[in-house]
Design a protein around this motif. Structure first.
Motif, PDB file in Angstrom:
ATOM      1  N   UNK A   1       0.812  -1.220   0.000  1.00 41.48           N
ATOM      2  CA  UNK A   1       0.000   0.000   0.000  1.00 41.48           C
ATOM      3  C   UNK A   1       0.848   1.276   0.000  1.00 41.48           C
ATOM      4  N   UNK A   2       2.009   1.242   0.626  1.00 39.87           N
ATOM      5  CA  UNK A   2       2.811   2.454   0.708  1.00 39.87           C
ATOM      6  C   UNK A   2       3.437   2.830  -0.630  1.00 39.87           C
ATOM      7  N   UNK A   3       3.460   1.905  -1.566  1.00 42.80           N
ATOM      8  CA  UNK A   3       4.099   2.171  -2.857  1.00 42.80           C
ATOM      9  C   UNK A   3       3.103   2.500  -3.961  1.00 42.80           C
TER      10      UNK A   3
ATOM     11  N   UNK B   1       2.373   4.812  -7.635  1.00 47.11           N
ATOM     12  CA  UNK B   1       2.739   6.157  -7.206  1.00 47.11           C
ATOM     13  C   UNK B   1       2.056   6.396  -5.872  1.00 47.11           C
ATOM     14  N   UNK B   2       2.371   7.491  -5.255  1.00 45.96           N
ATOM     15  CA  UNK B   2       1.682   7.881  -4.021  1.00 45.96           C
ATOM     16  C   UNK B   2       0.659   8.953  -4.347  1.00 45.96           C
ATOM     17  N   UNK B   3      -0.290   9.131  -3.447  1.00 42.86           N
ATOM     18  CA  UNK B   3      -1.305  10.159  -3.654  1.00 42.86           C
ATOM     19  C   UNK B   3      -0.678  11.550  -3.687  1.00 42.86           C
ATOM     20  N   UNK B   4       0.523  11.692  -3.139  1.00 47.03           N
ATOM     21  CA  UNK B   4       1.209  12.966  -3.198  1.00 47.03           C
ATOM     22  C   UNK B   4       1.799  13.250  -4.565  1.00 47.03           C
ATOM     23  N   UNK B   5       2.084  12.191  -5.322  1.00 49.59           N
ATOM     24  CA  UNK B   5       2.650  12.375  -6.664  1.00 49.59           C
ATOM     25  C   UNK B   5       1.569  12.638  -7.707  1.00 49.59           C
ATOM     26  N   UNK B   6       0.402  12.022  -7.525  1.00 48.54           N
ATOM     27  CA  UNK B   6      -0.710  12.204  -8.455  1.00 48.54           C
ATOM     28  C   UNK B   6      -1.975  12.447  -7.641  1.00 48.54           C
ATOM     29  N   UNK B   7      -2.649  13.546  -7.903  1.00 47.75           N
ATOM     30  CA  UNK B   7      -3.897  13.827  -7.198  1.00 47.75           C
ATOM     31  C   UNK B   7      -5.003  12.940  -7.766  1.00 47.75           C
ATOM     32  N   UNK B   8      -5.701  12.190  -6.942  1.00 45.93           N
ATOM     33  CA  UNK B   8      -6.799  11.357  -7.453  1.00 45.93           C
ATOM     34  C   UNK B   8      -7.846  12.150  -8.208  1.00 45.93           C
ATOM     35  N   UNK B   9      -8.087  13.426  -7.814  1.00 50.84           N
ATOM     36  CA  UNK B   9      -9.114  14.204  -8.492  1.00 50.84           C
ATOM     37  C   UNK B   9      -8.651  14.758  -9.840  1.00 50.84           C
ATOM     38  N   UNK B  10      -7.408  14.426 -10.245  1.00 52.87           N
ATOM     39  CA  UNK B  10      -6.927  14.834 -11.562  1.00 52.87           C
ATOM     40  C   UNK B  10      -7.035  13.712 -12.587  1.00 52.87           C
ATOM     41  N   UNK B  11      -7.518  12.545 -12.160  1.00 52.21           N
ATOM     42  CA  UNK B  11      -7.593  11.379 -13.043  1.00 52.21           C
ATOM     43  C   UNK B  11      -8.891  11.389 -13.850  1.00 52.21           C
ATOM     44  N   UNK B  12      -8.777  11.037 -15.116  1.00 58.50           N
ATOM     45  CA  UNK B  12      -9.901  10.943 -16.035  1.00 58.50           C
ATOM     46  C   UNK B  12      -9.790   9.646 -16.829  1.00 58.50           C
ATOM     47  N   UNK B  13     -10.914   9.226 -17.393  1.00 59.68           N
ATOM     48  CA  UNK B  13     -10.912   8.125 -18.352  1.00 59.68           C
ATOM     49  C   UNK B  13     -11.465   8.664 -19.663  1.00 59.68           C
ATOM     50  N   UNK B  14     -10.670   8.563 -20.718  1.00 59.24           N
ATOM     51  CA  UNK B  14     -11.078   9.023 -22.040  1.00 59.24           C
ATOM     52  C   UNK B  14     -10.971   7.847 -23.005  1.00 59.24           C
ATOM     53  N   UNK B  15     -12.108   7.399 -23.516  1.00 61.29           N
ATOM     54  CA  UNK B  15     -12.137   6.255 -24.434  1.00 61.29           C
ATOM     55  C   UNK B  15     -11.395   5.065 -23.847  1.00 61.29           C
TER      56      UNK B  15
ATOM     57  N   UNK C   1       4.789   8.020 -17.328  1.00 55.02           N
ATOM     58  CA  UNK C   1       5.761   8.114 -16.254  1.00 55.02           C
ATOM     59  C   UNK C   1       5.461   7.246 -15.051  1.00 55.02           C
ATOM     60  N   UNK C   2       4.318   6.572 -15.058  1.00 54.36           N
ATOM     61  CA  UNK C   2       3.940   5.703 -13.952  1.00 54.36           C
ATOM     62  C   UNK C   2       3.354   4.402 -14.512  1.00 54.36           C
ATOM     63  N   UNK C   3       3.603   3.315 -13.796  1.00 56.53           N
ATOM     64  CA  UNK C   3       2.927   2.069 -14.123  1.00 56.53           C
ATOM     65  C   UNK C   3       1.513   2.125 -13.577  1.00 56.53           C
ATOM     66  N   UNK C   4       0.553   1.582 -14.325  1.00 60.43           N
ATOM     67  CA  UNK C   4      -0.823   1.619 -13.840  1.00 60.43           C
ATOM     68  C   UNK C   4      -1.668   0.531 -14.491  1.00 60.43           C
ATOM     69  N   UNK C   5      -2.784   0.219 -13.854  1.00 60.12           N
ATOM     70  CA  UNK C   5      -3.837  -0.573 -14.462  1.00 60.12           C
ATOM     71  C   UNK C   5      -5.156   0.158 -14.232  1.00 60.12           C
ATOM     72  N   UNK C   6      -6.030   0.071 -15.196  1.00 63.84           N
ATOM     73  CA  UNK C   6      -7.350   0.692 -15.113  1.00 63.84           C
ATOM     74  C   UNK C   6      -8.394  -0.406 -15.287  1.00 63.84           C
TER      75      UNK C   6
END
Length: 356
Positions: free
Chosen positions: A15-17, A203-217, A233-238
C-alpha cells in the motif's frame, strides 16, 4: 480459498508504494456510465481490464513475465462467499517495440455474474514472475484452467475453482520470485456496487492527485476538464466494473439453449409430445440456473412458453439460427424489463409449467 488471503497480504504490504482510486461518471469521456447502484436479483456484473501500462528498465517477457490475476467473491447458487479466481498469462498481453513496455486494453477478467445480494469482493492485480522456462509453463497451465472457468455456464465449471485457486496460491507464496506490481482490493454491498472505473497506480497520492484522473475512451488520463492527456511516467492498471441487466451470451447457456433448440426442431416435425418435453426441460433449467438473476429466471420461462404457443399455433418453424428462430437471446426482445419482472417475485415451478 487460500489465494484470496495470499493476494490480500501482498496488497497490504504494497500500500505504501501505490494507491487506487475510483473514477466516477463525471470524469469519464467516451462511455456512458449509469451511476445507479446494483439491485439484487436484477443486475449482472463483470470486471474488465480497460487499460494497463508497464514500463521498466529491464525487458518484460524476457527477464520478467507479467500475469494479471483476479478473484471475485460473491453469493452464488446458494453458496455464500464463493470465490471465482482467474489468471491471464503474458500471451494475452502485448509488449511494445523493444519489449520494455507492456500494454493491455479491454480484456475481460471475469464471466458474467448475477448479483444476488450480500457483498461482492474484488481482487485484481498485476504480478511478475522471473522468466524461467518452468515458471512460464506453470503460468500457462494456470491460464488454461482459468479459460475453462471463465465461461457463461459457470456452474458447470466450478469444480475447477479450488484447484485453480490452489495453483495461484502456490505461485504467489512459493519459492517462485512472484512480485506484486499493482493491485485493487475492495468490497461492495448493494448500495456501493455500481458501474465505475478503478485506477491502480504505482505512485503515491502525493505524486498524483486522485481528483486529476480521467478516463477518455477507456484510457487513463490526467488533467482537468479542458486539458487531459494520457498518463505517462507511472505504471498503472485501469479496471472497469460493469453493471447491466441484459446478457449478451444466451446461446452459450447450453442447459437452456439446447432443449430450446430441440423444442423448435420438434415443432418443425409436428411432434407435439417431444416439443412439450423439451420445453419443460428448458424451463426447469432456467429456473435452476444460478447464472441467472431472479428477474431472468422469470422472464425466460415466460418467453419460452410464449414462443412455444406461437410456433405451435402456426405449425411453421422459422429457419434455425434466424433472429426469430433458435436464437435464445431473441426471446427477450419483447419480454418485460428486468426491473418489472423482479417486482413480480420468484417464479415457482408450478407457475412456470402451468398450461403445458
Amino acid at each position: 480459498m487460500a489465494s484470496w488471503t495470499a493476494v490480500k497480504d501482498c496488497f497490504d504490504k504494497d500500500r505504501q508504494h501505490s494507491f487506487y482510486a475510483p473514477i466516477g461518471p463525471a470524469r469519464v469521456v467516451g462511455r456512458a456510465i449509469d451511476p445507479a447502484p446494483a439491485r439484487a436479483g436484477v443486475h449482472y456484473f463483470r470486471l474488465w481490464l480497460s487499460d494497463m501500462h508497464l514500463s521498466k528498465e529491464i525487458a518484460w517477457m524476457k527477464e520478467l513475465v507479467p500475469a494479471v490475476h483476479s478473484v471475485i467473491q460473491l453469493d452464488f447458487g446458494g453458496r455464500p462467499g464463493l470465490q471465482i479466481p482467474g489468471i491471464a498469462d503474458s500471451s494475452t498481453l502485448k509488449a511494445e517495440e523493444g519489449a520494455t513496455n507492456v500494454i493491455s486494453r479491454n480484456r475481460l477478467l471475469t464471466p458474467t455474474l448475477p448479483f444476488q445480494g450480500g457483498t461482492v469482493s474484488i481482487q485484481a492485480g498485476l504480478f511478475s514472475l522471473p522468466g524461467k522456462t518452468y515458471l512460464r509453463g506453470f503460468l500457462k497451465t494456470l491460464s488454461s484452467f482459468s479459460t475453462l472457468l471463465a465461461v457463461p455456464q459457470i456452474s458447470a465449471a466450478l469444480a475447477l475453482a479450488a484447484p485453480l485457486g490452489d495453483g495461484i496460491q502456490e505461485m504467489l507464496t512459493g519459492d517462485t520470485g512472484a512480485r506484486l506490481h499493482l493491485g485493487v482490493l475492495g468490497s461492495y454491498a448493494a448500495n456501493d456496487l455500481r458501474s465505475t472505473y478503478l485506477a491502480a497506480i504505482r505512485a503515491t497520492a502525493g505524486q498524483i492527485r486522485p481528483d486529476s484522473l480521467w478516463v477518455v475512451d477507456d484510457q487513463l488520463c490526467v488533467g482537468d476538464a479542458k486539458d487531459r492527456v494520457p498518463l505517462t511516467g507511472f505504471d498503472y492498471i485501469l479496471l472497469r466494473l460493469e453493471l447491466f441487466t441484459e446478457r449478451d451470451d444466451w446461446d452459450q447457456l447450453t442447459s437452456i439453449a439446447e432443449p430450446y433448440a430441440a423444442m423448435l426442431d420438434a415443432l418443425g416435425e409436428e411432434n407435439k409430445g417431444k416439443a412439450e418435453s423439451s420445453l419443460r426441460q428448458a424451463i426447469v433449467a432456467a429456473l435452476k440456473a444460478p447464472e441467472l438473476t431472479q428477474a431472468d429466471r422469470r422472464r425466460i420461462p415466460e418467453a419460452l412458453k410464449k414462443r412455444y404457443v406461437e410456433s405451435y399455433s402456426a405449425l411453421q418453424l422459422p429457419t434455425f439460427g434466424d433472429a426469430d428462430g433458435a436464437d435464445l437471446g431473441a426471446l427477450l426482445l419483447d419480454a418485460p424489463p428486468a426491473e418489472e419482472a423482479a417486482r413480480k417475485g420468484a417464479l415457482s415451478l408450478e407457475e412456470a409449467l402451468s398450461g403445458i
